[in-house]
Design an enzyme around this catalytic site. Structure first.
Site, PDB file in Angstrom:
ATOM      1  CG  ASP A  73      -7.379   3.528  -0.509  1.00 33.39           C
ATOM      2  OD1 ASP A  73      -7.862   2.394  -0.361  1.00 33.39           O
ATOM      3  OD2 ASP A  73      -7.400   4.377   0.415  1.00 33.39           O
TER       4      ASP A  73
ATOM      5  CE  LYS B  84      -4.435   1.166   0.335  1.00 35.67           C
ATOM      6  NZ  LYS B  84      -5.671   0.462  -0.002  1.00 35.67           N
TER       7      LYS B  84
HETATM    8  N1  LIG Z   1     -11.393   2.160  -4.386  1.00 42.73           N
HETATM    9  C1  LIG Z   1     -11.261   0.868  -4.180  1.00 42.73           C
HETATM   10  O1  LIG Z   1     -11.208   0.067  -5.130  1.00 42.73           O
HETATM   11  C2  LIG Z   1     -11.203   0.331  -2.799  1.00 42.73           C
HETATM   12  C3  LIG Z   1     -11.405   1.133  -1.696  1.00 42.73           C
HETATM   13  N2  LIG Z   1     -11.456   0.568  -0.452  1.00 42.73           N
HETATM   14  C4  LIG Z   1     -11.704   1.375   0.724  1.00 42.73           C
HETATM   15  O2  LIG Z   1     -12.983   1.981   0.615  1.00 42.73           O
HETATM   16  C5  LIG Z   1     -13.008   3.246   1.317  1.00 42.73           C
HETATM   17  C6  LIG Z   1     -13.478   4.333   0.374  1.00 42.73           C
HETATM   18  O3  LIG Z   1     -12.586   4.410  -0.726  1.00 42.73           O
HETATM   19  P1  LIG Z   1     -12.984   5.100  -2.107  1.00 42.73           P
HETATM   20  O4  LIG Z   1     -14.446   5.067  -2.276  1.00 42.73           O
HETATM   21  O5  LIG Z   1     -12.125   4.505  -3.135  1.00 42.73           O
HETATM   22  O6  LIG Z   1     -12.476   6.577  -1.845  1.00 42.73           O
HETATM   23  P2  LIG Z   1     -13.043   7.951  -2.425  1.00 42.73           P
HETATM   24  O7  LIG Z   1     -11.963   8.921  -2.247  1.00 42.73           O
HETATM   25  O8  LIG Z   1     -13.611   7.743  -3.784  1.00 42.73           O
HETATM   26  O9  LIG Z   1     -14.253   8.269  -1.445  1.00 42.73           O
HETATM   27  C7  LIG Z   1     -14.079   8.327  -0.070  1.00 42.73           C
HETATM   28  C8  LIG Z   1     -15.393   8.735   0.560  1.00 42.73           C
HETATM   29  O10 LIG Z   1     -15.283   8.607   1.979  1.00 42.73           O
HETATM   30  C9  LIG Z   1     -15.474   9.895   2.584  1.00 42.73           C
HETATM   31  N3  LIG Z   1     -14.546  10.078   3.697  1.00 42.73           N
HETATM   32  C10 LIG Z   1     -13.192  10.058   3.654  1.00 42.73           C
HETATM   33  N4  LIG Z   1     -12.679  10.309   4.863  1.00 42.73           N
HETATM   34  C11 LIG Z   1     -13.735  10.482   5.666  1.00 42.73           C
HETATM   35  C12 LIG Z   1     -13.875  10.775   7.046  1.00 42.73           C
HETATM   36  N5  LIG Z   1     -12.798  10.945   7.839  1.00 42.73           N
HETATM   37  N6  LIG Z   1     -15.135  10.851   7.554  1.00 42.73           N
HETATM   38  C13 LIG Z   1     -16.217  10.670   6.755  1.00 42.73           C
HETATM   39  N7  LIG Z   1     -16.142  10.415   5.441  1.00 42.73           N
HETATM   40  C14 LIG Z   1     -14.929  10.331   4.922  1.00 42.73           C
HETATM   41  C15 LIG Z   1     -15.156  10.891   1.491  1.00 42.73           C
HETATM   42  O11 LIG Z   1     -15.717  12.159   1.792  1.00 42.73           O
HETATM   43  P3  LIG Z   1     -14.887  13.499   1.423  1.00 42.73           P
HETATM   44  O12 LIG Z   1     -14.930  13.575  -0.061  1.00 42.73           O
HETATM   45  O13 LIG Z   1     -15.625  14.582   2.113  1.00 42.73           O
HETATM   46  O14 LIG Z   1     -13.505  13.315   1.965  1.00 42.73           O
HETATM   47  C16 LIG Z   1     -15.763  10.177   0.289  1.00 42.73           C
HETATM   48  O15 LIG Z   1     -17.143  10.303   0.278  1.00 42.73           O
HETATM   49  C17 LIG Z   1     -11.599   3.416   1.876  1.00 42.73           C
HETATM   50  O16 LIG Z   1     -11.561   2.870   3.180  1.00 42.73           O
HETATM   51  C18 LIG Z   1     -10.748   2.544   0.955  1.00 42.73           C
HETATM   52  O17 LIG Z   1      -9.567   2.127   1.577  1.00 42.73           O
HETATM   53  C19 LIG Z   1     -11.324  -0.781  -0.273  1.00 42.73           C
HETATM   54  C20 LIG Z   1     -11.114  -1.607  -1.328  1.00 42.73           C
HETATM   55  C21 LIG Z   1     -10.935  -1.105  -2.661  1.00 42.73           C
HETATM   56  O1  LIG Z   2      -6.914  -2.476  -6.786  1.00 44.34           O
HETATM   57  C1  LIG Z   2      -5.940  -2.513  -6.063  1.00 44.34           C
HETATM   58  O2  LIG Z   2      -4.841  -2.926  -6.377  1.00 44.34           O
HETATM   59  C2  LIG Z   2      -6.004  -1.986  -4.648  1.00 44.34           C
HETATM   60  C3  LIG Z   2      -7.335  -1.927  -4.001  1.00 44.34           C
HETATM   61  C4  LIG Z   2      -7.134  -1.488  -2.592  1.00 44.34           C
HETATM   62  O3  LIG Z   2      -6.359  -0.591  -2.329  1.00 44.34           O
HETATM   63  C5  LIG Z   2      -7.808  -2.174  -1.522  1.00 44.34           C
HETATM   64  O4  LIG Z   2      -8.257  -3.308  -1.725  1.00 44.34           O
HETATM   65  O5  LIG Z   2      -7.869  -1.620  -0.411  1.00 44.34           O
END
Ligand SMILES: NC(=O)C1=CN([C@@H]2O[C@H](COP(=O)(O)OP(=O)(O)OC[C@H]3O[C@@H](n4cnc5c(N)ncnc54)[C@H](OP(=O)(O)O)[C@@H]3O)[C@@H](O)[C@H]2O)C=CC1
Ligand SMILES: O=C(O)CCC(=O)C(=O)O
Length: 459
Positions: A179, A139
């Site tokens: 992420d 990561k």
């Molecule tokens: N993208 C992926 O493929 C994957 C993502 N994840 C996990 O999923 C989660 C979301 O990721 P992703 O959707 O990609 O990220 P994005 O940046 O697309 O979206 C993140 C969302 O979470 C909100 N957020 C972030 N920090 C906070 C906080 N402290 N309190 C409340 N809301 C918050 C953001 O709001 P704001 O815009 O206001 O910051 C936004 O709505 C993370 O934990 C990530 O590690 C897991 C597996 C794969």
């Molecule tokens: O697609 C990837 O390689 C990473 C996805 C990721 O960061 C996660 O699973 O938390």
């Protein structure tokens, strides 16, 4: 010694081993609280495995697992639109390559420090093992905040970030992806800079790429869809489904948006979502076109939803979302967004299932409360593995120089999520914790990695 007392002494020795490794982790890096939490959750689940298989302790597998193979930290200087030089810190933690090249996302968020990147990298090892694909865990990220920055500033930062990172990654060594704060725009700029410095079109060096230059159909949707497929399996085992169920989804980023899309396709009523400023409640059901416009095109705040839908309510502060009565809750925003008070509020509000889309969104007391209350609980490592799984499929397509259809990738994703569910259920049963998918997924992921480590000797 009777079988009973030898089992008890093996368990005591395994408990002591786990405690010793955990104490050493906290002693070495006392400030990395999120990393401690992730390690504690996994190690506690492994006691029965370590008691049954002494070879893991004899070969110091835990001591090696909790120590990254390599940690890279670097300076990222860039120039803002006013001409001022700014400096951020970049990270890449190459945690474990026992079953394949390091794989895992990059997070750009002001809260990023070593403890966040290490917890994410540690969890990624087991998550990636669960997918059944040959990918190790890593990561990275930076404390850079893309929010409010111009496209030019984001490009300047990401190019500088890649100017150091490029020497540590490659399609057979380490393959970053997105992420929090890293989406198609950031991946595009980083891919362009990698190509420029490194030469050649090494498509497999990053995943989550745009479809015009080596990206995979369904990668954008994969984490959210995969989460819903996993929870669907969990519900089906109890003769339940999503049809007509009220659902609350936190966040409004990549994972949340595509979880909501699949939930709506399956007939669920999604009544709330959020961002870090607050949450919206729309009893008629969230209008996903509006959320996509606000978040994917305009990069606006979720509070603006009520301008287009005045019957909906906006409340400041993101944690209150868990007080909305619902049958299913999907935390999809960030770590530790759901604590024990929130878990109690959800149970009082009639929740029957919780599926973690974010990484480590529930605190340990919240998880324990859900398990004690008999709530169906889908842990992040298993439930959000769809994103990295389709990243693995993107690498396969890049290697073969071809592109599968959306339907083909989606079908493979569905099968992978089904297999993760089944292997987590099986492992929980095998170690006498039936129905506990936290223990099941940790054990199933651990066994694959630990056995690969044993086979490769002391490295
Ligand atoms: N993208 C992926 O493929 C994957 C993502 N994840 C996990 O999923 C989660 C979301 O990721 P992703 O959707 O990609 O990220 P994005 O940046 O697309 O979206 C993140 C969302 O979470 C909100 N957020 C972030 N920090 C906070 C906080 N402290 N309190 C409340 N809301 C918050 C953001 O709001 P704001 O815009 O206001 O910051 C936004 O709505 C993370 O934990 C990530 O590690 C897991 C597996 C794969
Ligand atoms: O697609 C990837 O390689 C990473 C996805 C990721 O960061 C996660 O699973 O938390």
């Amino acid at each position: 010694m009777s079988t009973l007392s030898s089992t008890a002494s093996a368990t005591a020795s395994a408990e002591e081993y786990v405690q010793r490794v955990y104490s050493e982790v906290t002693r070495r890096d006392p400030l990395e609280q999120e990393f401690h939490q992730a390690v504690k959750e996994i190690l506690e689940c492994l006691v029965p495995v370590l008691a049954r298989h002494p070879q893991y302790q004899a070969n110091a597998v835990l001591e090696r697992l909790v120590e990254p193979e390599r940690t890279i930290s670097f300076r990222v200087p860039w120039t803002d639109d006013a001409g001022a030089v700014r400096v951020n810190r970049g990270y890449r933690v190459q945690f474990n390559s026992a079953i394949g090249p390091y794989k895992g996302g990059l997070r750009f968020h002001p809260s990023v420090y070593s403890g966040i990147i290490k917890f994410l990298g540690f969890e990624q090892i087991f998550k990636n093992a669960l997918t059944g694909l040959p990918i190790g865990g890593g990561k990275g990220g930076s404390d850079f905040d893309p929010k409010g920055k111009s496209d030019r500033e984001v490009m300047a930062f990401t190019q500088s970030f890649m100017t150091e990172l490029y020497r540590h990654i490659g399609q057979d060594t380490d393959i970053p992806a997105g992420d929090i704060g890293v989406g198609a725009r950031e991946i595009g700029y980083m891919f362009g800079q990698y190509k420029r410095i490194h030469g050649g079109h090494e498509a497999g060096v990053l995943t989550g790429k745009g479809l015009l230059y080596g990206g995979s159909l369904a990668r954008k949707e994969a984490t959210g869809y995969g989460l819903v497929y996993f929870v669907q399996e969990m519900l089906a085992a109890q003769c339940q489904n999503f049809e007509g169920q009220t659902v609350v989804v936190s966040g409004s980023g990549n994972v949340s948006i595509y979880a909501i899309e699949k939930l709506q396709q399956l007939g669920a009523l999604v009544v709330a979502c959020s961002d870090s400023g607050g949450y919206i409640y729309d009893p008629q059901g969230i209008n996903l076109d509006t959320v996509k416009r606000l978040k994917e095109q305009e990069r606006a705040r979720i509070s603006e939803y009520v301008t287009a839908h005045p019957h909906a309510e906006y409340t400041e502060g993101s944690t209150g979302i868990w007080t909305i009565p619902c049958r299913i809750a999907l935390p999809c925003a960030t770590q530790n967004e759901l604590d024990e008070d929130a878990a109690r509020a959800l149970v009082s509000g009639g929740v029957i299932a919780v599926g973690e889309g974010a990484n480590m969104p529930s605190t340990l007391p919240a998880i324990n409360y859900f398990l004690q209350q008999g709530i169906l609980f889908a842990p992040a490592k298993a439930a959000n593995a769809g994103g990295v799984a389709v990243s693995g499929l993107e690498m396969s397509q890049n290697g073969m120089r071809l592109s599968w259809s959306f339907e083909e990738v989606d079908e493979r994703l569905r099968m992978i999520m089904k297999n993760i569910y089944r292997s987590s259920v099986r492992a929980a049963e095998e170690y006498d914790m039936p129905g506990n998918l936290v223990a099941g997924s940790n054990i199933a992921g651990f066994l694959k990695v630990a056995d690969a480590m044993l086979a490769q000797g002391v490295v």
